[in-house]
Motif scaffolding. Structure first.
Motif, PDB file in Angstrom:
ATOM      1  N   PHE A 162      26.042  -0.654 -20.468  1.00  0.00           N
ATOM      2  CA  PHE A 162      25.487  -1.787 -19.733  1.00  0.00           C
ATOM      3  C   PHE A 162      24.242  -2.357 -20.416  1.00  0.00           C
ATOM      4  N   GLU A 163      23.501  -1.526 -21.113  1.00  0.00           N
ATOM      5  CA  GLU A 163      22.340  -2.032 -21.845  1.00  0.00           C
ATOM      6  C   GLU A 163      22.759  -3.063 -22.881  1.00  0.00           C
ATOM      7  N   VAL A 164      23.933  -2.832 -23.475  1.00  0.00           N
ATOM      8  CA  VAL A 164      24.447  -3.773 -24.473  1.00  0.00           C
ATOM      9  C   VAL A 164      25.151  -4.952 -23.804  1.00  0.00           C
ATOM     10  N   ALA A 165      25.941  -4.672 -22.756  1.00  0.00           N
ATOM     11  CA  ALA A 165      26.796  -5.702 -22.169  1.00  0.00           C
ATOM     12  C   ALA A 165      26.058  -6.655 -21.239  1.00  0.00           C
ATOM     13  N   LEU A 166      25.074  -6.164 -20.497  1.00  0.00           N
ATOM     14  CA  LEU A 166      24.411  -7.018 -19.500  1.00  0.00           C
ATOM     15  C   LEU A 166      23.725  -8.243 -20.093  1.00  0.00           C
ATOM     16  N   PRO A 167      22.956  -8.100 -21.168  1.00  0.00           N
ATOM     17  CA  PRO A 167      22.325  -9.312 -21.720  1.00  0.00           C
ATOM     18  C   PRO A 167      23.336 -10.384 -22.122  1.00  0.00           C
ATOM     19  N   LEU A 168      24.534  -9.972 -22.519  1.00  0.00           N
ATOM     20  CA  LEU A 168      25.555 -10.935 -22.937  1.00  0.00           C
ATOM     21  C   LEU A 168      26.160 -11.668 -21.750  1.00  0.00           C
ATOM     22  N   ALA A 169      26.015 -11.080 -20.547  1.00  0.00           N
ATOM     23  CA  ALA A 169      26.605 -11.693 -19.351  1.00  0.00           C
ATOM     24  C   ALA A 169      25.587 -12.482 -18.537  1.00  0.00           C
ATOM     25  N   ASP A 170      24.374 -12.582 -19.022  1.00  0.00           N
ATOM     26  CA  ASP A 170      23.318 -13.262 -18.264  1.00  0.00           C
ATOM     27  C   ASP A 170      23.349 -14.767 -18.543  1.00  0.00           C
ATOM     28  N   ARG A 171      24.425 -15.382 -18.076  1.00  0.00           N
ATOM     29  CA  ARG A 171      24.591 -16.823 -18.212  1.00  0.00           C
ATOM     30  C   ARG A 171      24.970 -17.402 -16.849  1.00  0.00           C
ATOM     31  N   PRO A 172      24.663 -18.652 -16.609  1.00  0.00           N
ATOM     32  CA  PRO A 172      24.950 -19.231 -15.280  1.00  0.00           C
ATOM     33  C   PRO A 172      26.407 -19.069 -14.851  1.00  0.00           C
ATOM     34  N   GLN A 173      27.329 -19.286 -15.762  1.00  0.00           N
ATOM     35  CA  GLN A 173      28.749 -19.201 -15.395  1.00  0.00           C
ATOM     36  C   GLN A 173      29.198 -17.768 -15.121  1.00  0.00           C
ATOM     37  N   ASP A 174      28.389 -16.774 -15.568  1.00  0.00           N
ATOM     38  CA  ASP A 174      28.730 -15.361 -15.349  1.00  0.00           C
ATOM     39  C   ASP A 174      27.817 -14.713 -14.321  1.00  0.00           C
ATOM     40  N   ARG A 175      27.169 -15.530 -13.484  1.00  0.00           N
ATOM     41  CA  ARG A 175      26.145 -14.996 -12.594  1.00  0.00           C
ATOM     42  C   ARG A 175      26.695 -13.945 -11.624  1.00  0.00           C
ATOM     43  N   LEU A 176      27.856 -14.181 -11.052  1.00  0.00           N
ATOM     44  CA  LEU A 176      28.435 -13.233 -10.109  1.00  0.00           C
ATOM     45  C   LEU A 176      28.743 -11.904 -10.812  1.00  0.00           C
ATOM     46  N   LEU A 177      29.369 -11.997 -11.969  1.00  0.00           N
ATOM     47  CA  LEU A 177      29.692 -10.793 -12.733  1.00  0.00           C
ATOM     48  C   LEU A 177      28.421 -10.034 -13.104  1.00  0.00           C
ATOM     49  N   TYR A 178      27.392 -10.762 -13.512  1.00  0.00           N
ATOM     50  CA  TYR A 178      26.129 -10.148 -13.901  1.00  0.00           C
ATOM     51  C   TYR A 178      25.491  -9.408 -12.714  1.00  0.00           C
ATOM     52  N   THR A 179      25.520 -10.046 -11.539  1.00  0.00           N
ATOM     53  CA  THR A 179      24.926  -9.438 -10.343  1.00  0.00           C
ATOM     54  C   THR A 179      25.671  -8.166  -9.942  1.00  0.00           C
ATOM     55  N   LEU A 180      27.005  -8.231  -9.983  1.00  0.00           N
ATOM     56  CA  LEU A 180      27.809  -7.055  -9.644  1.00  0.00           C
ATOM     57  C   LEU A 180      27.581  -5.919 -10.647  1.00  0.00           C
ATOM     58  N   ALA A 181      27.455  -6.269 -11.898  1.00  0.00           N
ATOM     59  CA  ALA A 181      27.221  -5.261 -12.927  1.00  0.00           C
ATOM     60  C   ALA A 181      25.868  -4.583 -12.737  1.00  0.00           C
ATOM     61  N   ARG A 182      24.855  -5.347 -12.405  1.00  0.00           N
ATOM     62  CA  ARG A 182      23.520  -4.773 -12.181  1.00  0.00           C
ATOM     63  C   ARG A 182      23.523  -3.853 -10.971  1.00  0.00           C
ATOM     64  N   ALA A 183      24.221  -4.243  -9.920  1.00  0.00           N
ATOM     65  CA  ALA A 183      24.328  -3.380  -8.738  1.00  0.00           C
ATOM     66  C   ALA A 183      25.048  -2.082  -9.108  1.00  0.00           C
ATOM     67  N   HIS A 184      26.057  -2.185  -9.943  1.00  0.00           N
ATOM     68  CA  HIS A 184      26.789  -0.997 -10.386  1.00  0.00           C
ATOM     69  C   HIS A 184      25.876  -0.075 -11.190  1.00  0.00           C
ATOM     70  N   VAL A 185      25.071  -0.649 -12.050  1.00  0.00           N
ATOM     71  CA  VAL A 185      24.135   0.136 -12.854  1.00  0.00           C
ATOM     72  C   VAL A 185      23.146   0.867 -11.955  1.00  0.00           C
ATOM     73  N   GLN A 186      22.626   0.178 -10.949  1.00  0.00           N
ATOM     74  CA  GLN A 186      21.690   0.818 -10.022  1.00  0.00           C
ATOM     75  C   GLN A 186      22.344   1.989  -9.309  1.00  0.00           C
TER      76      GLN A 186
END
Length: 284
Positions: free
Chosen positions: A197-221
């Motif tokens: 996730f350290e590698v993948a999350l920064p790549l998903a931090d785009r407006p069109q990927d906002r939902l995916l990014y939020t779900l991924a961060r919750a999963h990491v937590q």
């Protein structure tokens, strides 16, 4: 003097002396029983063994293809070793349960305990254990399956502790060592999963990927919290096993005075510590 009254008085006096003698000669083994019982109920090791065995199931979705082959090989090795690792724990638990039964004020029957020993190691030729661990397991099994001929409770307890101490020590050391192995494997898993996730999350931090990014961060937590809890369980399990080993060593060293107030107080301290550790292991 009434002969009947004299006979009754004599009988009462004899009964009083007999009961008094039984009470004065009775060995107090309550603390021994409590220590053995607390040791048997410590728990965690079997659960941590299963957690170690199932490492690949948890880490596989996060593995790069190049690492998957090695991970599968390690998975096969963990599954092959699992039964032997658990057999060690079962033998130690059974020993402590039997020791607790011996030290109990009630009559004891070894049949239920002995019947749970099962088949033991998966095969000495294929075992993943080292030779002294195999020898200790075999020795403890023989001790547990032997029919105790002594009818004196104190002597039975002393025999059990004296003859079982060396093998129990080896098996507890093996369990402590395996817990270290489990913890190291968990640390590698944590680095694999969270590193993904350290590698993948920064790549998903785009407006069109906002939902995916939020779900991924919750999963990491959530995963971070899981790893924090399992790390605490590893630490508590090692502490608990060390307490069991030290308490049994002290019992072996003080067999002649195990009913003394000093020794009983010492064992009570180990019981208190083990109960606190067990409470910590069962807490969410």
């Amino acid at each position: 003097m009434n002969p009947l009254r004299t006979l009754s008085s004599t009988a009462l006096l004899a009964a009083s002396l007999l009961l008094g003698g039984c009470i004065s000669n009775r060995v107090n083994l309550e603390e021994v029983r409590e220590f053995a019982d607390a040791s048997a109920r410590l728990g965690a090791y079997a659960e941590l063994s299963t957690h170690y065995r199932d490492t690949y199931l948890r880490e596989q979705p996060y593995l790069p293809p190049a690492a998957d082959k090695v991970a599968k090989e390690n998975d096969a090795k963990r599954h092959a070793a699992y039964d032997d690792f658990v057999a060690i724990q079962k033998a130690v638990v059974l020993y402590m349960q039997t020791l607790a039964a011996l030290a109990s004020a009630d009559r004891y029957d070894f049949t239920p305990q002995i019947s749970t020993l099962g088949t033991g190691l998966t095969g000495l030729a294929k075992t993943t254990l080292v030779q002294n661990q195999v020898s200790a397991y075999t020795g403890l099994t023989r001790l547990l399956t032997r029919a105790f001929t002594s009818h004196l409770q104190k002597e039975s307890v002393e025999t059990m502790v004296r003859e079982g101490d060396a093998d129990v020590r080896v098996l507890l050391e093996a369990m402590i060592g395996m817990t270290e192995v489990y913890a190291a494997a968990n640390e590698n898993e944590k680095k694999t999963v969270l590193g993904f996730f350290e590698v993948a999350l920064p790549l998903a931090d785009r407006p069109q990927d906002r939902l995916l990014y939020t779900l991924a961060r919750a999963h990491v937590q959530g995963k971070t919290g899981e790893y924090r809890l399992i790390d605490q369980r590893f630490a508590l399990a090692r502490e608990g096993l060390s307490k069991v080993a030290l308490g049994h060593q002290k019992l072996r060293e003080n067999l002649a005075t195990m009913s003394s107030s000093e020794m009983r107080h010492m064992l009570s301290g180990y019981v208190r510590d083990l109960n606190m550790i067990r409470a910590g292991l069962t807490a969410d």
